[in-house]
Design a protein around this motif. Structure first.
Motif, PDB file in Angstrom:
ATOM      1  N   SER A 165     -43.009  18.248  -8.705  1.00  0.00           N
ATOM      2  CA  SER A 165     -44.001  17.607  -9.576  1.00  0.00           C
ATOM      3  C   SER A 165     -45.134  18.566  -9.922  1.00  0.00           C
ATOM      4  O   SER A 165     -45.609  18.595 -11.068  1.00  0.00           O
ATOM      5  CB  SER A 165     -44.564  16.355  -8.898  1.00  0.00           C
ATOM      6  OG  SER A 165     -43.543  15.412  -8.664  1.00  0.00           O
ATOM      7  N   ALA A 166     -45.576  19.358  -8.953  1.00  0.00           N
ATOM      8  CA  ALA A 166     -46.659  20.303  -9.209  1.00  0.00           C
ATOM      9  C   ALA A 166     -46.243  21.358 -10.229  1.00  0.00           C
ATOM     10  O   ALA A 166     -47.017  21.721 -11.124  1.00  0.00           O
ATOM     11  CB  ALA A 166     -47.086  20.966  -7.906  1.00  0.00           C
ATOM     12  N   GLN A 167     -45.033  21.844 -10.107  1.00  0.00           N
ATOM     13  CA  GLN A 167     -44.557  22.847 -11.057  1.00  0.00           C
ATOM     14  C   GLN A 167     -44.466  22.260 -12.465  1.00  0.00           C
ATOM     15  O   GLN A 167     -44.802  22.931 -13.450  1.00  0.00           O
ATOM     16  CB  GLN A 167     -43.188  23.370 -10.612  1.00  0.00           C
ATOM     17  CG  GLN A 167     -42.632  24.463 -11.508  1.00  0.00           C
ATOM     18  CD  GLN A 167     -41.292  24.976 -11.016  1.00  0.00           C
ATOM     19  OE1 GLN A 167     -40.731  24.445 -10.055  1.00  0.00           O
ATOM     20  NE2 GLN A 167     -40.778  25.994 -11.667  1.00  0.00           N
ATOM     21  N   GLU A 168     -44.040  21.022 -12.563  1.00  0.00           N
ATOM     22  CA  GLU A 168     -43.902  20.392 -13.878  1.00  0.00           C
ATOM     23  C   GLU A 168     -45.261  20.152 -14.540  1.00  0.00           C
ATOM     24  O   GLU A 168     -45.407  20.329 -15.759  1.00  0.00           O
ATOM     25  CB  GLU A 168     -43.165  19.066 -13.719  1.00  0.00           C
ATOM     26  CG  GLU A 168     -42.998  18.300 -15.012  1.00  0.00           C
ATOM     27  CD  GLU A 168     -42.351  16.946 -14.796  1.00  0.00           C
ATOM     28  OE1 GLU A 168     -42.316  16.153 -15.768  1.00  0.00           O
ATOM     29  OE2 GLU A 168     -41.897  16.668 -13.666  1.00  0.00           O
ATOM     30  N   LEU A 169     -46.249  19.759 -13.752  1.00  0.00           N
ATOM     31  CA  LEU A 169     -47.541  19.364 -14.329  1.00  0.00           C
ATOM     32  C   LEU A 169     -48.611  20.443 -14.213  1.00  0.00           C
ATOM     33  O   LEU A 169     -49.760  20.221 -14.618  1.00  0.00           O
ATOM     34  CB  LEU A 169     -48.028  18.077 -13.654  1.00  0.00           C
ATOM     35  CG  LEU A 169     -47.097  16.871 -13.857  1.00  0.00           C
ATOM     36  CD1 LEU A 169     -47.579  15.682 -13.031  1.00  0.00           C
ATOM     37  CD2 LEU A 169     -46.991  16.492 -15.321  1.00  0.00           C
ATOM     38  N   GLY A 170     -48.284  21.594 -13.675  1.00  0.00           N
ATOM     39  CA  GLY A 170     -49.215  22.724 -13.676  1.00  0.00           C
ATOM     40  C   GLY A 170     -50.156  22.788 -12.492  1.00  0.00           C
ATOM     41  O   GLY A 170     -51.178  23.498 -12.558  1.00  0.00           O
ATOM     42  N   PHE A 171     -49.853  22.115 -11.386  1.00  0.00           N
ATOM     43  CA  PHE A 171     -50.688  22.156 -10.189  1.00  0.00           C
ATOM     44  C   PHE A 171     -50.089  23.093  -9.144  1.00  0.00           C
ATOM     45  O   PHE A 171     -48.906  23.447  -9.195  1.00  0.00           O
ATOM     46  CB  PHE A 171     -50.847  20.758  -9.583  1.00  0.00           C
ATOM     47  CG  PHE A 171     -51.587  19.786 -10.457  1.00  0.00           C
ATOM     48  CD1 PHE A 171     -52.949  19.940 -10.689  1.00  0.00           C
ATOM     49  CD2 PHE A 171     -50.936  18.719 -11.048  1.00  0.00           C
ATOM     50  CE1 PHE A 171     -53.636  19.045 -11.491  1.00  0.00           C
ATOM     51  CE2 PHE A 171     -51.609  17.824 -11.850  1.00  0.00           C
ATOM     52  CZ  PHE A 171     -52.970  17.983 -12.078  1.00  0.00           C
ATOM     53  N   ASP A 172     -50.926  23.447  -8.170  1.00  0.00           N
ATOM     54  CA  ASP A 172     -50.452  24.194  -7.013  1.00  0.00           C
ATOM     55  C   ASP A 172     -49.823  23.187  -6.051  1.00  0.00           C
ATOM     56  O   ASP A 172     -50.468  22.193  -5.692  1.00  0.00           O
ATOM     57  CB  ASP A 172     -51.622  24.916  -6.344  1.00  0.00           C
ATOM     58  CG  ASP A 172     -51.158  25.893  -5.274  1.00  0.00           C
ATOM     59  OD1 ASP A 172     -50.113  25.640  -4.637  1.00  0.00           O
ATOM     60  OD2 ASP A 172     -51.837  26.910  -5.068  1.00  0.00           O
TER      61      ASP A 172
ATOM     62  N   ASN B 157     -43.645   8.126  -4.409  1.00  0.00           N
ATOM     63  CA  ASN B 157     -45.082   8.128  -4.169  1.00  0.00           C
ATOM     64  C   ASN B 157     -45.718   9.446  -4.584  1.00  0.00           C
ATOM     65  O   ASN B 157     -46.779   9.453  -5.247  1.00  0.00           O
ATOM     66  CB  ASN B 157     -45.349   7.856  -2.687  1.00  0.00           C
ATOM     67  CG  ASN B 157     -46.807   7.601  -2.397  1.00  0.00           C
ATOM     68  OD1 ASN B 157     -47.602   8.533  -2.363  1.00  0.00           O
ATOM     69  ND2 ASN B 157     -47.158   6.346  -2.184  1.00  0.00           N
ATOM     70  N   VAL B 158     -45.097  10.546  -4.220  1.00  0.00           N
ATOM     71  CA  VAL B 158     -45.647  11.856  -4.570  1.00  0.00           C
ATOM     72  C   VAL B 158     -45.603  12.063  -6.077  1.00  0.00           C
ATOM     73  O   VAL B 158     -46.554  12.605  -6.670  1.00  0.00           O
ATOM     74  CB  VAL B 158     -44.877  12.969  -3.827  1.00  0.00           C
ATOM     75  CG1 VAL B 158     -45.284  14.343  -4.340  1.00  0.00           C
ATOM     76  CG2 VAL B 158     -45.115  12.865  -2.334  1.00  0.00           C
ATOM     77  N   ARG B 159     -44.546  11.621  -6.697  1.00  0.00           N
ATOM     78  CA  ARG B 159     -44.443  11.754  -8.149  1.00  0.00           C
ATOM     79  C   ARG B 159     -45.550  10.970  -8.847  1.00  0.00           C
ATOM     80  O   ARG B 159     -46.248  11.498  -9.727  1.00  0.00           O
ATOM     81  CB  ARG B 159     -43.068  11.252  -8.600  1.00  0.00           C
ATOM     82  CG  ARG B 159     -42.886  11.091 -10.096  1.00  0.00           C
ATOM     83  CD  ARG B 159     -42.875  12.415 -10.798  1.00  0.00           C
ATOM     84  NE  ARG B 159     -42.654  12.259 -12.230  1.00  0.00           N
ATOM     85  CZ  ARG B 159     -42.735  13.253 -13.109  1.00  0.00           C
ATOM     86  NH1 ARG B 159     -43.020  14.477 -12.687  1.00  0.00           N
ATOM     87  NH2 ARG B 159     -42.528  13.043 -14.385  1.00  0.00           N
ATOM     88  N   VAL B 160     -45.747   9.724  -8.465  1.00  0.00           N
ATOM     89  CA  VAL B 160     -46.771   8.886  -9.095  1.00  0.00           C
ATOM     90  C   VAL B 160     -48.166   9.426  -8.782  1.00  0.00           C
ATOM     91  O   VAL B 160     -49.040   9.482  -9.658  1.00  0.00           O
ATOM     92  CB  VAL B 160     -46.635   7.425  -8.624  1.00  0.00           C
ATOM     93  CG1 VAL B 160     -47.784   6.574  -9.159  1.00  0.00           C
ATOM     94  CG2 VAL B 160     -45.296   6.841  -9.072  1.00  0.00           C
ATOM     95  N   GLY B 161     -48.405   9.848  -7.542  1.00  0.00           N
ATOM     96  CA  GLY B 161     -49.712  10.394  -7.184  1.00  0.00           C
ATOM     97  C   GLY B 161     -50.059  11.638  -7.989  1.00  0.00           C
ATOM     98  O   GLY B 161     -51.208  11.813  -8.418  1.00  0.00           O
ATOM     99  N   THR B 162     -49.095  12.503  -8.220  1.00  0.00           N
ATOM    100  CA  THR B 162     -49.344  13.698  -9.029  1.00  0.00           C
ATOM    101  C   THR B 162     -49.646  13.327 -10.478  1.00  0.00           C
ATOM    102  O   THR B 162     -50.488  13.961 -11.126  1.00  0.00           O
ATOM    103  CB  THR B 162     -48.129  14.645  -8.953  1.00  0.00           C
ATOM    104  OG1 THR B 162     -47.782  14.885  -7.587  1.00  0.00           O
ATOM    105  CG2 THR B 162     -48.441  15.970  -9.617  1.00  0.00           C
ATOM    106  N   LEU B 163     -48.993  12.283 -10.974  1.00  0.00           N
ATOM    107  CA  LEU B 163     -49.279  11.808 -12.334  1.00  0.00           C
ATOM    108  C   LEU B 163     -50.698  11.243 -12.429  1.00  0.00           C
ATOM    109  O   LEU B 163     -51.381  11.422 -13.463  1.00  0.00           O
ATOM    110  CB  LEU B 163     -48.261  10.740 -12.743  1.00  0.00           C
ATOM    111  CG  LEU B 163     -46.848  11.239 -13.050  1.00  0.00           C
ATOM    112  CD1 LEU B 163     -45.898  10.050 -13.259  1.00  0.00           C
ATOM    113  CD2 LEU B 163     -46.841  12.158 -14.281  1.00  0.00           C
ATOM    114  N   VAL B 164     -51.158  10.587 -11.380  1.00  0.00           N
ATOM    115  CA  VAL B 164     -52.529  10.057 -11.379  1.00  0.00           C
ATOM    116  C   VAL B 164     -53.532  11.216 -11.431  1.00  0.00           C
ATOM    117  O   VAL B 164     -54.529  11.173 -12.173  1.00  0.00           O
ATOM    118  CB  VAL B 164     -52.772   9.190 -10.125  1.00  0.00           C
ATOM    119  CG1 VAL B 164     -54.248   8.785 -10.033  1.00  0.00           C
ATOM    120  CG2 VAL B 164     -51.890   7.952 -10.153  1.00  0.00           C
ATOM    121  N   LEU B 165     -53.303  12.255 -10.649  1.00  0.00           N
ATOM    122  CA  LEU B 165     -54.183  13.427 -10.678  1.00  0.00           C
ATOM    123  C   LEU B 165     -54.166  14.082 -12.052  1.00  0.00           C
ATOM    124  O   LEU B 165     -55.222  14.493 -12.576  1.00  0.00           O
ATOM    125  CB  LEU B 165     -53.747  14.418  -9.602  1.00  0.00           C
ATOM    126  CG  LEU B 165     -54.608  15.674  -9.460  1.00  0.00           C
ATOM    127  CD1 LEU B 165     -56.029  15.290  -9.006  1.00  0.00           C
ATOM    128  CD2 LEU B 165     -53.977  16.650  -8.460  1.00  0.00           C
TER     129      LEU B 165
END
Length: 279
Positions: free
Chosen positions: A154-161, A215-223
């Motif tokens: 998820s981080a790689q897809e959305l540009g986070f570390d 949960n991790v996927r949705v949480g990363t989307l919220v961020l």
């Protein structure tokens, strides 16, 4: 006396002549018998079994023994084809073994990215973080590995570390996938379902946020949503915690401090995202 001795010598000579005549007679009879069985100048070999058949025609013939009958049966069953009927045997073709060239797949991809891993497999630095989490938080590897893999994806897809996402999990739930807060936040990243139904598939059950990967996927989307709304990582983290009005940004500092520790554990000394460098 002399006459007796001479008489004996003459008798011996006469006996020798008689024996020679007898031998000559036997030889003559043999030659005559062979001439009798000759046919058109070609000799016909008399087989052993033919002697038995001829003997059977003679009433005075001697009955063959069991061993002789067995020899006859063996000779009769054996069939020898004529030389002209034999099929010529062709030599076996020569087999030439060409060298087998083995092709190792994936070398091109590894050359482009030596740190690439298969889907669901942790990177080297995340594997170090996994070991630290299991020892520090007493979490089983079976529980935490899917969450860490989802954090990397998820981080790689959305540009986070990815380590930033892991730090949020540590602060929010201490890596407890079944955690529930007084406000109704659920799972590893403490997502409140009633606020983020748009990020959860409609056919999912009410307990879907207890699934680490979801949960991790949705949480990363919220961020990511907070970042789009407020334009900075600090404001995105405060939005995630529901503390936008905190002037000291204590939640952001807590998360970033833990992320820095995770970087040390992973063996990395610098951040890899321009987003965090700009903050």
């Amino acid at each position: 006396m002399k006459h007796a001795t001479r008489f004996n010598a003459l008798a011996r000579q006469a006996g020798g002549v008689a024996l020679s005549v007898a031998h000559a007679g036997v030889l003559s009879l043999g030659l005559m018998g062979m001439a009798h069985v000759a046919t058109d100048g070609d000799w016909t070999r008399l087989q052993f079994e033919q002697t038995f058949s001829l003997a059977a025609e003679e009433p005075t013939a001697i009955t063959p023994t069991a061993a002789e009958l067995a020899m006859t049966a063996t000779a009769t069953d054996r069939v020898v084809p004529p030389v002209s009927a034999l099929t010529p045997v062709e030599p076996a073709p020569r087999i030439v073994h060409s060298p087998v060239k083995l092709e190792v797949k994936g070398l091109a991809a590894l050359a482009e990215d030596p740190f690439a891993q298969d889907e669901g497999e942790l990177s080297l630095e995340m594997a170090k973080v996994r070991d630290w989490i299991t020892d520090t938080y007493r979490v089983s590897e079976t529980t935490i590995v899917p969450a860490l893999a989802a954090a990397e994806a998820s981080a790689q897809e959305l540009g986070f570390d990815p380590l930033l996402i892991v730090a949020i999990m540590a602060v929010e739930s201490s890596f407890n996938p079944r955690a529930v807060s007084n406000m109704g936040a659920q799972g590893l990243m403490q997502v409140i379902p009633r606020y983020h139904q748009d990020k959860i598939a409609p056919h999912r059950g009410k307990n879907v946020l207890f699934d680490p990967e979801v949960n991790v996927r949705v949480g990363t989307l919220v961020l990511h949503e907070g970042l789009q709304r407020y334009g900075s990582l600090q404001r995105a983290l405060q939005y995630y915690n529901g503390a936008l009005k905190d002037p000291k940004a204590r939640y952001t500092r807590k998360v970033m401090a833990l992320k820095k520790r995770l970087m040390t554990i992973a063996g990395r000394d610098t951040t890899r995202t321009s987003l965090e460098q700009a903050s």
